[in-house]
Write a protein that holds these residues in place. Structure first.
Motif, PDB file in Angstrom:
ATOM      1  N   GLU A 148      -8.396   3.138   7.779  1.00  0.00           N
ATOM      2  CA  GLU A 148      -9.021   3.956   6.750  1.00  0.00           C
ATOM      3  C   GLU A 148     -10.349   4.471   7.281  1.00  0.00           C
ATOM      4  O   GLU A 148     -11.031   3.794   8.051  1.00  0.00           O
TER       5      GLU A 148
ATOM      6  N   GLU B 213       1.250   4.808  -0.908  1.00  0.00           N
ATOM      7  CA  GLU B 213       1.124   6.261  -0.755  1.00  0.00           C
ATOM      8  C   GLU B 213       0.678   6.856  -2.083  1.00  0.00           C
ATOM      9  O   GLU B 213       1.481   7.056  -2.978  1.00  0.00           O
ATOM     10  N   GLY B 214      -0.600   7.099  -2.182  1.00  0.00           N
ATOM     11  CA  GLY B 214      -1.137   7.659  -3.412  1.00  0.00           C
ATOM     12  C   GLY B 214      -1.127   9.169  -3.370  1.00  0.00           C
ATOM     13  O   GLY B 214      -0.294   9.801  -2.711  1.00  0.00           O
TER      14      GLY B 214
ATOM     15  N   THR C 204      -3.754  12.702  -3.175  1.00  0.00           N
ATOM     16  CA  THR C 204      -5.097  13.223  -2.906  1.00  0.00           C
ATOM     17  C   THR C 204      -5.604  13.969  -4.133  1.00  0.00           C
ATOM     18  O   THR C 204      -4.840  14.302  -5.051  1.00  0.00           O
TER      19      THR C 204
ATOM     20  N   GLN D 167      -9.267  16.028  -0.020  1.00  0.00           N
ATOM     21  CA  GLN D 167      -8.500  15.127   0.841  1.00  0.00           C
ATOM     22  C   GLN D 167      -8.705  13.655   0.497  1.00  0.00           C
ATOM     23  O   GLN D 167      -8.086  12.777   1.102  1.00  0.00           O
TER      24      GLN D 167
ATOM     25  N   ASN E 269      -8.189  10.251  -1.406  1.00  0.00           N
ATOM     26  CA  ASN E 269      -7.089   9.650  -2.154  1.00  0.00           C
ATOM     27  C   ASN E 269      -7.558   9.192  -3.530  1.00  0.00           C
ATOM     28  O   ASN E 269      -8.739   8.877  -3.730  1.00  0.00           O
ATOM     29  N   ASP E 270      -6.607   9.141  -4.461  1.00  0.00           N
ATOM     30  CA  ASP E 270      -6.936   8.778  -5.838  1.00  0.00           C
ATOM     31  C   ASP E 270      -7.658   7.443  -5.931  1.00  0.00           C
ATOM     32  O   ASP E 270      -8.666   7.307  -6.627  1.00  0.00           O
ATOM     33  N   GLN E 271      -7.176   6.421  -5.227  1.00  0.00           N
ATOM     34  CA  GLN E 271      -7.769   5.091  -5.334  1.00  0.00           C
ATOM     35  C   GLN E 271      -9.126   4.989  -4.643  1.00  0.00           C
ATOM     36  O   GLN E 271      -9.876   4.042  -4.884  1.00  0.00           O
ATOM     37  N   ASP E 272      -9.449   5.964  -3.788  1.00  0.00           N
ATOM     38  CA  ASP E 272     -10.726   5.938  -3.077  1.00  0.00           C
ATOM     39  C   ASP E 272     -11.814   6.733  -3.796  1.00  0.00           C
ATOM     40  O   ASP E 272     -12.988   6.656  -3.433  1.00  0.00           O
TER      41      ASP E 272
ATOM     42  N   TYR F 288      -1.695   7.781 -11.529  1.00  0.00           N
ATOM     43  CA  TYR F 288      -2.532   7.757 -10.331  1.00  0.00           C
ATOM     44  C   TYR F 288      -3.647   6.727 -10.513  1.00  0.00           C
ATOM     45  O   TYR F 288      -4.166   6.533 -11.615  1.00  0.00           O
TER      46      TYR F 288
END
Length: 367
Positions: A32, A65-66, A68, A104, A106-109, A155
């Motif tokens: 990551e 795999e989330g 973006t 770019q 990701n949803d969880q980030d 998400y």
């Protein structure tokens, strides 16, 4: 193992890319990276993420795999436009966000820190040097996406990230609230615009009748999209009113159909329109906006929007000593505080006489 790479930007500043790689039994199980504007922020992120990844099941969740931000925006636009097309400003803003580096993520980030950094980046020269209010609008439009992304589509979006980001930005001294617009046309500007539109109609009679569009917007206080949606079936001539469908409202857009009173001047203009099609003003709202923008640019009129005619119309009614409920019956406002502007109305008689209309507006010359 974590590393930080420094990259020099074209403007001389530096960016710091923090990368985390986890190896188990000789194989990489997770990787990551994130880019930050400050080294200390990158170091703090590494410490936080390493602690999070050390928790049971964290790597498995991280490898999920989330989606973006760009993918969430695209789905939001697709789903929303099934019910009703989004406004061009909102669409343009969401597209710009999706094409930026934030798209770019990701949803969880996506967290408060990233949203704050994005807003500050937008206000900096590299992000466009926009005003805090514009950055605030970016966050507001993105917030609409995030508010749906988690409950509707599953998400993994932090539900507190946007609210926390706004609080942080306020604490940092940024006024993200949109400034109230108080621009209104002068008599000279209206003279120039109406003369210009009159000349275009004389040269090209089949073009949009901006004379009547402008006058109707002023007298009815209607937005351009609302004007182009009005149908003859929505007109109650006996009651001097019109049904404005899907009137813009922060809490309710679809199905917000409101009966609005038509002042005599607005009704007189409608009575001059041909009943050839369903719509009273059979024009495209975007074409009207483009027509108006080109005219203002050609005439050297700065920072005047078609929507300013609505504010002018509301001001005119107050200047005629109408009380708040009566003005609201025309404008459709629910929040009376938003109608507090009190300005002049010297253009009114000039507008009527210029078009050859009687002061009573009992009739308007058909064009």
């Amino acid at each position: 193992m974590a590393t930080i790479r420094v990259r020099k930007r074209t403007n001389g500043s530096s960016s710091y890319t923090a990368q985390i790689r986890l190896i188990r039994d000789g194989a990489q199980v997770y990787q990551e990276s994130q880019t930050f504007t400050r080294k200390q922020t990158a170091q703090a992120w590494i410490r936080k993420r390493e602690a999070e990844l050390d928790q049971p099941g964290a790597i498995e969740r991280a490898n999920r795999e989330g989606a973006t931000v760009k993918e969430m925006i695209e789905r939001y636009v697709l789903e929303m436009e099934k019910a009703r097309a989004l406004g061009k400003t909102k669409l343009a803003t969401l597209k710009a966000i999706s094409e930026s580096y934030l798209g770019q993520i990701n949803d969880q980030d996506l967290n408060c820190q990233i949203l704050v950094e994005y807003a500050v980046w937008r206000m900096g020269s590299e992000g466009g040097g926009v005003l805090p209010q514009t950055a605030g609008n970016d966050l507001a439009h993105l917030g609409a996406v995030l508010s749906i992304a988690r409950p509707a589509w599953g998400y993994q979006v932090d539900p507190h990230a946007m609210g926390d980001a706004r609080k942080v930005l306020r604490k940092l001294g940024y006024n993200m609230r949109s400034r109230e617009r108080d621009r209104r046309p002068t008599l000279d500007e209206l003279d120039k615009l109406l003369t210009h539109f009159q000349g275009i109609l004389a040269y090209r009679p089949s073009s949009i009748n901006m004379l009547k569009m402008t006058a109707f917007a002023l007298f009815s206080t209607r937005r351009q999209e609302e004007i182009t949606r009005i149908k003859w079936a929505d007109l109650d001539e006996a009651g001097n009113r019109v049904l404005v469908r899907d009137m813009k409202n922060p809490g309710q857009k679809l199905g917000n159909d409101v009966w609005c009173h038509l002042p005599p001047e607005a009704m007189a203009i409608i009575q001059t329109m041909p009943k050839a099609v369903e719509e009273i003003f059979p024009y495209n709202a975007e074409s009207i906006s483009a027509f108006w923008t080109r005219a203002c640019k050609f005439l050297g009129i700065n920072d005047l929007h078609f929507h300013d005619l609505r504010h002018e119309g509301v001001s005119r009614l107050f200047e005629m000593d109408w009380d708040i409920p009566r003005v609201a019956s025309v404008s459709g406002h629910r929040d009376w505080n938003s109608m507090r502007r009190r300005l002049g109305m010297e253009w009114t008689s000039r507008l009527i006489t210029m078009n050859g209309w009687p002061t009573s507006c009992a009739a308007v010359k058909a064009r």
